[in-house]
Each structure stands twice: as structure tokens, then as C-alpha cells.
Scaffold this motif. Structure first.
Motif, PDB file in Angstrom:
ATOM      1  N   VAL A  29       0.840  -1.206   0.000  1.00 25.73           N
ATOM      2  CA  VAL A  29       0.000   0.000   0.000  1.00 25.73           C
ATOM      3  C   VAL A  29       0.873   1.254   0.000  1.00 25.73           C
ATOM      4  O   VAL A  29       0.605   2.217  -0.737  1.00 25.73           O
ATOM      5  CB  VAL A  29      -0.956  -0.006   1.206  1.00 25.73           C
ATOM      6  N   ASP A  33       0.978   3.979  -3.005  1.00 28.37           N
ATOM      7  CA  ASP A  33       0.720   5.404  -2.779  1.00 28.37           C
ATOM      8  C   ASP A  33       1.850   6.262  -3.333  1.00 28.37           C
ATOM      9  O   ASP A  33       1.597   7.323  -3.923  1.00 28.37           O
ATOM     10  CB  ASP A  33       0.536   5.650  -1.277  1.00 28.37           C
ATOM     11  N   LEU A  36       1.579   6.145  -7.105  1.00 32.93           N
ATOM     12  CA  LEU A  36       0.393   6.897  -7.512  1.00 32.93           C
ATOM     13  C   LEU A  36       0.678   8.393  -7.532  1.00 32.93           C
ATOM     14  O   LEU A  36       0.180   9.126  -8.400  1.00 32.93           O
ATOM     15  CB  LEU A  36      -0.763   6.607  -6.560  1.00 32.93           C
ATOM     16  N   GLY A  37       1.494   8.849  -6.618  1.00 35.52           N
ATOM     17  CA  GLY A  37       1.850  10.265  -6.578  1.00 35.52           C
ATOM     18  C   GLY A  37       2.617  10.708  -7.805  1.00 35.52           C
ATOM     19  O   GLY A  37       2.596  11.891  -8.158  1.00 35.52           O
ATOM     20  N   TRP A  42      -4.625   5.376 -10.917  1.00 34.38           N
ATOM     21  CA  TRP A  42      -4.646   4.097 -10.203  1.00 34.38           C
ATOM     22  C   TRP A  42      -4.218   2.963 -11.123  1.00 34.38           C
ATOM     23  O   TRP A  42      -3.406   2.118 -10.733  1.00 34.38           O
ATOM     24  CB  TRP A  42      -6.045   3.827  -9.648  1.00 34.38           C
ATOM     25  N   GLY A 108       7.820   7.565   1.265  1.00 32.35           N
ATOM     26  CA  GLY A 108       7.148   6.280   1.131  1.00 32.35           C
ATOM     27  C   GLY A 108       7.969   5.270   0.360  1.00 32.35           C
ATOM     28  O   GLY A 108       7.937   4.069   0.677  1.00 32.35           O
TER      29      GLY A 108
END
Length: 215
Positions: A29, A33, A36-37, A42, A108
């Protein structure tokens, strides 16, 4: 008394499996994320992620250990657990030997990098050693397990040829050419098989007459 001990052991295994599943899902996850940034899509983020053996294998870990935690016997099969342990160990070893430090990571990406390349390989390996029934593996199993990375290799090379971008530098045909790429693939494959046979040997060493691990 023996039934109670068996129930407690099963509960401990399922709790450990749930923890491993949670760690793997968290890493995926967090990585999703972060991707995705950069992609702002998606579908695009998902497509980028499934290019990598690391992500696909951690996804298999997450699903499998979720199944074990739920008490589904199919997911707890010794052959599956051993093969998955070997595959996730390949993820960790290849990363730490060949890939670590090639990219500057932060946020992340850095967190997910540690979870997916270090935490899950260690946790899954410990689970196999401590919680999986020993003595069920055969000499044919490493050959069966090798089909998974082989299928991924074909997929990665085909996808790279179409997109013009390869997931890993050691299979980058554009930069290395086919001879060097195939040599790299063979070396990794031989290492995987050798580790697989070592795992079978260890399985037999740890196996007990009652089918339980000795640790």
C-alpha cells in the motif's frame, strides 16, 4: 492436553501469519501510494508496480499469509510455504547484492523499499523455519519452484521489449545485449536452484518423525 497444545500452536501460527500478511500489505500500500503520486492514475500505478518481481512476490506473500491466518489449509501447504520462502529470499538477496544503493529513495519509497526487500524476506523465512511442518519436500520441488521466476523472466523481457524499459538493470537487453542478459539470468537461476536444494536438505534435517519442526 495434547489437543489444547495443538490448538495453541495453531493459534500462534495463524497470529504470526496475520502479522506477516499485515506487514506485506502495508509495504504494498505504501509503495502504491508513492507510485500513484508520480503517475496520478490508479491503473497506471498498478501497471508500473506489477512490472517488478519484488512487488508480485510480496503480493503472493500477502495473499498466502492472509489465507493462512484465515485458517485455509490450502495456503498452509509445506510445499507452497517453502517455495514462497525461497522466492521472497531471492527478492532480498538480489536486492541487497545487486540493486541496493542504485536509487536515491525517500519518504514512502524508502519505507516500502525496506519492508518489501528486507522485512518480508526475513519474516517469511523465520515463519518457515519455526512454524511449517518439515519432512514433506522432495528433490523435484526446486524444479517446480523455479517455474515461477522463469515465467516472470519471460514476462519481464517481453514487457521490456514492448515498452523499451526493463524492470531491472541485469535484464536490460538494450544496455547489456542478449548474451550478457542471458548469462545474468542463468547465474540467478542456478543460484535459485542451489538455494532450493539447500532448502530441501534443511527441511529433511529439521524434520522429525511426528512431522513437526525441531525448532
Amino acid at each position: 492436553m495434547e489437543s489444547a497444545i495443538h490448538t495453541n500452536r495453531d493459534a500462534m501460527r495463524r497470529t504470526a501469519a496475520a502479522f506477516i500478511a499485515l506487514v506485506a500489505w502495508a509495504g504494498l500500500v505504501i509503495q502504491f501510494d508513492a507510485v500513484l503520486g508520480r503517475t496520478e492514475s490508479w491503473a497506471g500505478a498498478a501497471w508500473v508496480m506489477v512490472a517488478y518481481f519484488t512487488v508480485v512476490t510480496n503480493l503472493v506473500v500477502a495473499v498466502t499469509f492472509t489465507g493462512i491466518a484465515a485458517g485455509l489449509a490450502t495456503f498452509a501447504a509445506p510445499r507452497l510455504a517453502a517455495g514462497l520462502s525461497l522466492s521472497i529470499l531471492l527478492v532480498g538477496c538480489v536486492y541487497h547484492l545487486l540493486l541496493r544503493g542504485l536509487l536515491e529513495l525517500s519518504g514512502g519509497d524508502l519505507t516500502a523499499d525496506w519492508i518489501l526487500h528486507t522485512a518480508t524476506p526475513v519474516l517469511v523465512s523465520l515463519y518457515w523455519i519455526l512454524s511449517v511442518r518439515k519432512g514433506a519436500l522432495t528433490r523435484r520441488d526446486p524444479l517446480l519452484w523455479s517455474l515461477y521466476p522463469l515465467v516472470y523472466l519471460v514476462y519481464a523481457l517481453g514487457r521490456g521489449a514492448i515498452e523499451g524499459r526493463y524492470a531491472y538493470p541485469f535484464i536490460d537487453v538494450r544496455a547489456l545485449g542478449w548474451p550478457a542478459t542471458l548469462v545474468n539470468a542463468v547465474v540467478i537461476a542456478l543460484g535459485f536452484l542451489a538455494a532450493g536444494y539447500a532448502l530441501v536438505w534443511l527441511d529433511r534435517r529439521l524434520g522429525q518423525p511426528d512431522g513437526r519442526a525441531s525448532l
